[in-house]
Design a protein around this motif. Structure first.
Motif, PDB file in Angstrom:
ATOM      1  N   THR A 188       0.841  -1.183   0.000  1.00 34.10           N
ATOM      2  CA  THR A 188       0.000   0.000   0.000  1.00 34.10           C
ATOM      3  C   THR A 188       0.885   1.244   0.000  1.00 34.10           C
ATOM      4  N   PHE A 189       0.591   2.176  -0.873  1.00 33.47           N
ATOM      5  CA  PHE A 189       1.354   3.411  -0.963  1.00 33.47           C
ATOM      6  C   PHE A 189       0.995   4.313   0.214  1.00 33.47           C
ATOM      7  N   ILE A 190       2.010   4.780   0.921  1.00 33.84           N
ATOM      8  CA  ILE A 190       1.798   5.693   2.036  1.00 33.84           C
ATOM      9  C   ILE A 190       2.305   7.071   1.626  1.00 33.84           C
ATOM     10  N   ASP A 191       1.392   8.020   1.546  1.00 35.11           N
ATOM     11  CA  ASP A 191       1.777   9.378   1.164  1.00 35.11           C
ATOM     12  C   ASP A 191       2.316  10.102   2.392  1.00 35.11           C
ATOM     13  N   GLY A 192       3.516  10.620   2.295  1.00 34.21           N
ATOM     14  CA  GLY A 192       4.096  11.304   3.446  1.00 34.21           C
ATOM     15  C   GLY A 192       5.544  11.654   3.212  1.00 34.21           C
ATOM     16  N   VAL A 236      18.638  17.318   8.226  1.00 39.80           N
ATOM     17  CA  VAL A 236      18.982  16.558   9.421  1.00 39.80           C
ATOM     18  C   VAL A 236      19.389  17.538  10.529  1.00 39.80           C
ATOM     19  N   PRO A 237      18.731  17.457  11.663  1.00 44.53           N
ATOM     20  CA  PRO A 237      17.603  16.580  11.974  1.00 44.53           C
ATOM     21  C   PRO A 237      16.347  16.985  11.209  1.00 44.53           C
ATOM     22  N   ALA A 238      15.531  16.008  10.868  1.00 45.74           N
ATOM     23  CA  ALA A 238      14.281  16.265  10.168  1.00 45.74           C
ATOM     24  C   ALA A 238      13.369  17.132  11.032  1.00 45.74           C
ATOM     25  N   ALA A 239      12.698  18.090  10.400  1.00 44.98           N
ATOM     26  CA  ALA A 239      11.798  19.006  11.112  1.00 44.98           C
ATOM     27  C   ALA A 239      10.412  18.377  11.219  1.00 44.98           C
ATOM     28  N   ILE A 240      10.305  17.382  12.108  1.00 48.70           N
ATOM     29  CA  ILE A 240       9.047  16.635  12.233  1.00 48.70           C
ATOM     30  C   ILE A 240       8.433  16.763  13.618  1.00 48.70           C
ATOM     31  N   ASP A 243       7.577  15.100  19.272  1.00 48.83           N
ATOM     32  CA  ASP A 243       6.861  13.845  19.509  1.00 48.83           C
ATOM     33  C   ASP A 243       7.130  12.827  18.410  1.00 48.83           C
ATOM     34  N   VAL A 244       7.081  13.278  17.158  1.00 52.41           N
ATOM     35  CA  VAL A 244       7.315  12.353  16.040  1.00 52.41           C
ATOM     36  C   VAL A 244       8.785  11.934  16.003  1.00 52.41           C
ATOM     37  N   THR A 245       9.680  12.855  16.323  1.00 55.33           N
ATOM     38  CA  THR A 245      11.103  12.503  16.384  1.00 55.33           C
ATOM     39  C   THR A 245      11.344  11.405  17.412  1.00 55.33           C
ATOM     40  N   ALA A 246      10.707  11.536  18.570  1.00 58.69           N
ATOM     41  CA  ALA A 246      10.843  10.506  19.599  1.00 58.69           C
ATOM     42  C   ALA A 246      10.255   9.186  19.124  1.00 58.69           C
ATOM     43  N   ARG A 247       9.142   9.270  18.393  1.00 56.21           N
ATOM     44  CA  ARG A 247       8.484   8.044  17.903  1.00 56.21           C
ATOM     45  C   ARG A 247       9.339   7.320  16.868  1.00 56.21           C
ATOM     46  N   VAL A 248       9.920   8.048  15.904  1.00 58.09           N
ATOM     47  CA  VAL A 248      10.733   7.363  14.890  1.00 58.09           C
ATOM     48  C   VAL A 248      11.994   6.782  15.514  1.00 58.09           C
ATOM     49  N   ASP A 272       3.284  10.299   7.825  1.00 57.66           N
ATOM     50  CA  ASP A 272       2.178  10.921   7.106  1.00 57.66           C
ATOM     51  C   ASP A 272       1.828  12.280   7.706  1.00 57.66           C
ATOM     52  N   ASP A 273       0.864  12.954   7.099  1.00 54.57           N
ATOM     53  CA  ASP A 273       0.528  14.322   7.505  1.00 54.57           C
ATOM     54  C   ASP A 273      -0.005  14.396   8.927  1.00 54.57           C
ATOM     55  N   ALA A 274      -0.572  13.293   9.433  1.00 57.63           N
ATOM     56  CA  ALA A 274      -1.102  13.275  10.794  1.00 57.63           C
ATOM     57  C   ALA A 274      -0.046  12.892  11.819  1.00 57.63           C
ATOM     58  N   GLY A 275       1.180  12.651  11.363  1.00 61.81           N
ATOM     59  CA  GLY A 275       2.249  12.243  12.273  1.00 61.81           C
ATOM     60  C   GLY A 275       2.343  10.758  12.494  1.00 61.81           C
ATOM     61  N   GLY A 276       1.534   9.975  11.768  1.00 66.37           N
ATOM     62  CA  GLY A 276       1.633   8.523  11.858  1.00 66.37           C
ATOM     63  C   GLY A 276       2.884   8.021  11.165  1.00 66.37           C
TER      64      GLY A 276
END
Length: 320
Positions: A188-192, A236-240, A243-248, A272-276
C-alpha cells in the motif's frame, strides 16, 4: 583476547562485488578507509571476488568491515563466510542480515512485534505466467486499491522500485521490478515524508541517530537521486516535531532489536501528515559516501565518523 593498539590493527574493508551497486559500494569503502586511517588504523579496501577465501586464510586481517551492497553483502552470505573463517567483522551477523535483506521476512517479523508497516502482498514472477498477468494485476488492484508501491523483495538503492498511481502503470512497474529480482513486494502506498533513522551500537545498546528527511528535487528517490549531488535535499535533523522525532527513534531501535541487527543499521520510514509512522524496512550495510544517510546522522549527533567506525572495529575484535 588482548585488544591490539590502533597502530597495530589491520582492517580489511570489503566493498564492490558483483552487484548493480558496485561503484557506490567502492566509494563507501574508500571513504570509510580514509576515516579510519585518520584514526591511525591501517586499512585495505578490497573488491569482493573469488579470491577472498585464500586471502583470508593466508593473510587474515584483525577485523573485516563489510560494505558490500546487494545480495552478497547484505543477504547474509558474506557474514556466514566470515563466521566460518572465525574472522571478526563489524555489523550484523548472518541471521540478522538474512532477515533484513528479505523484505517479506522483515515485514512479517515487524508486524508480529506490533511495529507498523504498510499492508502488502508478495508474488513471484512465475505467478504472473501461471494465473495470467493482466488478470492477476487487476485482482491485486481491486483488492488493495491504488496507489501501490512495487519493489523487489530483496534489493537496495531504489532499484526496481516503482509507484503505481493508475492501473495502466502496473505492468511496466512489475517488469521493472522483475529486472532486479524474481519476487515482487507490492505495498500500500503511504503518502508522506521519507525519513531515515540510523541506529548505532557503541557498546551501550542500540541508539537512534537524528532522523534525516529525504526530499528528491525531481521525481522519485531513485538511484540517480540518491547518489548524484544536487538531486536530493536532505534535512537533518528532520523538522518533524519532538513527539514524532521521539516516535521514529523508538521504532528504529525496536526494528533493530526485532531483526537482531548489529553495530549499525538504517531504518527507512514514512511519516504521514497526521504524524503517523510506517516502517518500510532496514538496511544492514548502509552506505558511507558523501550523500549517504548514516554518516549524516552520525555528524548530526555530534559524533566523528572515523571515531565511530574505530569504536565498532574494536568492539568486533572484543566480541571474538
Amino acid at each position: 583476547m588482548t585488544e591490539p593498539a590502533a597502530a597495530d590493527l589491520r582492517v580489511l574493508i570489503l566493498a564492490g562485488g558483483m552487484s548493480y551497486e558496485h561503484e557506490i559500494s567502492m566509494k563507501s569503502g574508500r571513504r570509510a578507509a580514509d576515516a579510519l586511517q585518520r584514526q591511525g588504523i591501517a586499512c585495505e579496501v578490497r573488491d569482493l571476488d573469488g579470491e577472498l577465501l585464500p586471502v583470508l586464510q593466508e593473510f587474515p586481517p584483525d577485523v573485516v568491515l563489510p560494505l558490500v551492497h546487494g545480495a552478497a553483502g547484505e543477504g547474509g552470505s558474506l557474514q556466514a563466510v566470515l563466521e566460518l573463517s572465525d574472522i571478526p567483522f563489524v555489523g550484523t551477523g548472518s541471521i540478522g542480515a538474512r532477515r533484513a535483506w528479505n523484505k517479506i521476512t522483515a515485514k512479517d517479523l515487524m508486524r508480529s512485534a506490533g511495529i507498523p508497516t504498510p499492508d502488502w502482498i508478495s508474488m513471484p514472477r512465475q505467478a504472473f505466467s501461471d494465473f495470467g498477468a493482466r488478470k492477476l494485476l487487476d485482482r491485486i488492484a481491486a483488492k488493495m486499491g491504488l496507489p501501490l508501491m512495487v519493489k523487489p523483495n530483496s534489493g537496495g538503492s531504489g532499484m526496481g522500485v516503482h509507484a503505481v498511481h493508475k492501473e495502466d502503470d502496473f505492468p511496466s512497474a512489475m517488469m521493472g521490478c522483475f529486472s532486479y529480482g524474481d519476487e515482487a513486494l507490492i505495498e500500500t502506498f503511504i503518502d508522506g515524508r521519507s525519513i531515515a533513522v540510523g541506529v548505532i551500537d557503541l557498546g551501550d545498546g542500540p541508539t537512534a541517530l537524528p532522523p534525516v528527511e529525504i526530499v528528491p528535487l525531481h521525481g522519485d528517490y531513485d538511484y540517480a537521486a540518491r547518489y548524484n549531488p544536487g538531486a536530493t535535499r536532505w534535512t537533518v535533523p528532520a523538522a518533524i516535531g519532538e513527539d514524532v522525532t521521539a516516535r521514529v527513534a523508538e521504532l528504529a531501535v525496536e526494528v533493530h532489536r526485532t531483526l537482531g541487527l548489529g553495530d549499525m543499521s538504517r531504518i527507512d520510514m514514512i511519516v504521514d501528515d497526521a504524524g503517523g509512522v510506517q516502517v518500510l524496512g532496514a538496511n544492514v550495510a548502509p552506505g558511507t559516501t558523501e550523500t549517504s544517510l548514516l554518516p549524516m546522522g552520525i555528524k548530526a549527533a555530534g559524533l566523528d565518523f572515523g571515531e565511530t567506525l574505530a569504536t565498532m572495529v574494536r568492539q568486533a575484535i572484543a566480541r571474538s
